[in-house]
Scaffold this active site. Structure first.
Site, short mmCIF file in Angstrom:
data_model
loop_
_atom_site.label_atom_id
_atom_site.label_comp_id
_atom_site.label_asym_id
_atom_site.label_seq_id
_atom_site.Cartn_x
_atom_site.Cartn_y
_atom_site.Cartn_z
N ASP A 35 27.83 38.68 45.47
CA ASP A 35 28.82 37.62 45.47
C ASP A 35 29.53 37.49 46.81
O ASP A 35 29.47 38.38 47.63
CB ASP A 35 29.92 37.97 44.45
CG ASP A 35 29.54 37.53 43.05
OD1 ASP A 35 28.54 36.84 42.91
OD2 ASP A 35 30.29 37.89 42.12
N LYS A 57 30.10 32.45 44.96
CA LYS A 57 30.72 31.14 44.87
C LYS A 57 32.05 31.12 45.60
O LYS A 57 32.89 31.98 45.40
CB LYS A 57 30.92 30.70 43.44
CG LYS A 57 30.94 31.82 42.41
CD LYS A 57 31.02 31.26 41.05
CE LYS A 57 30.44 32.03 39.92
NZ LYS A 57 29.96 33.34 40.00
N GLY A 88 32.28 41.86 43.36
CA GLY A 88 33.52 42.34 43.96
C GLY A 88 34.38 43.01 42.88
O GLY A 88 34.36 42.61 41.72
N ILE A 93 36.28 42.73 35.05
CA ILE A 93 37.62 42.14 35.19
C ILE A 93 37.49 40.85 35.98
O ILE A 93 37.18 40.88 37.18
CB ILE A 93 38.60 43.14 35.85
CG1 ILE A 93 38.76 44.34 34.93
CG2 ILE A 93 39.96 42.46 36.11
CD1 ILE A 93 39.71 45.39 35.40
N ALA A 119 40.55 44.75 42.13
CA ALA A 119 41.47 44.33 43.19
C ALA A 119 42.90 44.80 42.92
O ALA A 119 43.62 45.20 43.85
CB ALA A 119 41.43 42.81 43.37
N MET A 170 43.36 35.25 41.65
CA MET A 170 43.07 33.83 41.88
C MET A 170 44.35 32.99 41.76
O MET A 170 44.31 31.89 41.22
CB MET A 170 42.00 33.32 40.90
CG MET A 170 40.65 33.99 41.11
SD MET A 170 39.47 33.63 39.82
CE MET A 170 39.87 34.88 38.60
N1 SAH Z 1 36.07 41.31 39.59
C1 SAH Z 1 37.06 41.24 40.64
C2 SAH Z 1 37.91 39.99 40.55
C3 SAH Z 1 37.15 38.70 40.75
S1 SAH Z 1 38.20 37.30 40.71
C4 SAH Z 1 37.93 42.50 40.61
O1 SAH Z 1 37.86 43.28 39.64
O2 SAH Z 1 38.70 42.71 41.56
C5 SAH Z 1 38.54 37.02 42.40
C6 SAH Z 1 39.97 37.31 42.73
O3 SAH Z 1 40.17 38.71 42.87
C7 SAH Z 1 40.44 36.74 44.05
O4 SAH Z 1 40.80 35.39 43.93
C8 SAH Z 1 41.65 37.62 44.34
O5 SAH Z 1 42.75 37.22 43.57
C9 SAH Z 1 41.18 38.96 43.81
N2 SAH Z 1 40.63 39.79 44.89
C10 SAH Z 1 39.40 40.30 44.96
N3 SAH Z 1 39.25 41.06 46.07
C11 SAH Z 1 40.44 41.03 46.71
C12 SAH Z 1 40.94 41.61 47.91
N4 SAH Z 1 40.18 42.38 48.69
N5 SAH Z 1 42.23 41.35 48.26
C13 SAH Z 1 43.00 40.57 47.49
N6 SAH Z 1 42.59 40.01 46.36
C14 SAH Z 1 41.33 40.22 45.96
#
Ligand code: SAH
Length: 247
Positions: A35, A57, A88, A93, A119, A170
């Site tokens: 991703d 995306k 990510g 989650i 995150a 987000m």
């Molecule tokens: N599955 C991911 C979340 C995906 S949704 C997880 O568990 O972290 C994507 C959102 O995650 C982004 O819009 C942001 O709000 C957050 N996010 C992901 N990586 C981030 C980072 N390095 N720093 C800040 N926000 C992050």
């Protein structure tokens, strides 16, 4: 012979936050689908011999529709490959990990799931904001601020609750609406808020303010995605506990 799909959380950015299991499986992969949010340095760990496929995306710019990602995963595994699906953070989650697995089950493709540092955990740690603290918060809620039909649709009343930390994924696009709604439903305008941008990476930026000012602060600093919002009294600890890039 059918291969297998490993749905793997890559963590929020810092490659050292990969689990040992994620690292080992990544090194053995034949095919890797990843991703947008998977860090560059993590992509560099993918072996030369593996087929790398970007399926990420950006907001409203889907490079591959979800259904196609689902079927691609199944198809690659059915060719006999060891497929790594890298996401990510944590795949369960706000990661649509569940949807991808449902398709694999329908197609009879075996799979494993490897959790990742979400995150919320990564950004909180690297910003110096404990999400819970005996003096400030006994609970923490993870929410998505993703807009549906241009508006945020959150259970506002439940969010204005003492001793609770809110972590909004987000949340940048809907930030104005989110902050105004929380105040309208009774949150103190001086409630501390942090925006953590590109958390755990070398480009991390943290902006602290209040729920009243947070939208202005995000505009002033041109805060960009990916960014996480942390709302609650725990944010006051950031000044004291901030460590990343400091020592
Ligand atoms: N599955 C991911 C979340 C995906 S949704 C997880 O568990 O972290 C994507 C959102 O995650 C982004 O819009 C942001 O709000 C957050 N996010 C992901 N990586 C981030 C980072 N390095 N720093 C800040 N926000 C992050």
């Amino acid at each position: 012979m059918t291969g297998k799909v490993y749905l793997i959380g890559a963590g929020p950015g810092d490659p050292e936050l990969l689990t040992l299991k994620a690292y080992r499986l990544l090194k053995q992969a034949d095919v890797v689908l990843y991703d947008r949010l998977v860090g560059k340095e993590i992509i560099e760990l993918i072996p030369e011999s593996a087929e790398k496929m970007y399926v990420g995306k950006a907001k409203s710019l889907h490079s591959l529709p979800q259904e196609e990602i689902n079927s691609l995963l199944a198809a690659k595994a059915k060719e006999g490959h060891m497929v790594v699906r890298l996401k990510g953070g944590d795949p369960f989650i706000f990661g649509r990990g569940g949807e991808e697995l449902e398709e694999l089950i329908e197609e009879g493709v075996p799979f494993e799931v490897v959790p990742g540092v979400t995150a919320a955990a990564g950004c909180a740690a690297y910003a110096g904001i404990p999400l819970t603290h005996r003096d400030y918060a006994q609970s923490v809620r993870f929410l998505t601020g993703h807009l549906k039909d241009g508006t945020t649709d959150l259970p506002w009343e439940e969010l204005v609750h003492p001793a609770q930390t809110l972590v909004i994924y987000m949340g940048l696009t809907g930030l104005k609406d989110i902050s105004q709604s929380l105040i309208r439903f009774g949150m103190s305008p001086s409630m501390p808020v942090a925006i953590v941008e590109k958390g755990t990476t070398s480009e991390q930026r943290v902006f602290t303010s209040t729920i009243q000012d947070v939208y202005g602060v995000s505009i002033e600093n041109e805060a960009k995605s990916p960014a996480l919002l942390i709302i609650g009294e725990v944010v006051t600890l950031q000044k004291k506990l901030e460590w990343y890039g400091k020592y």
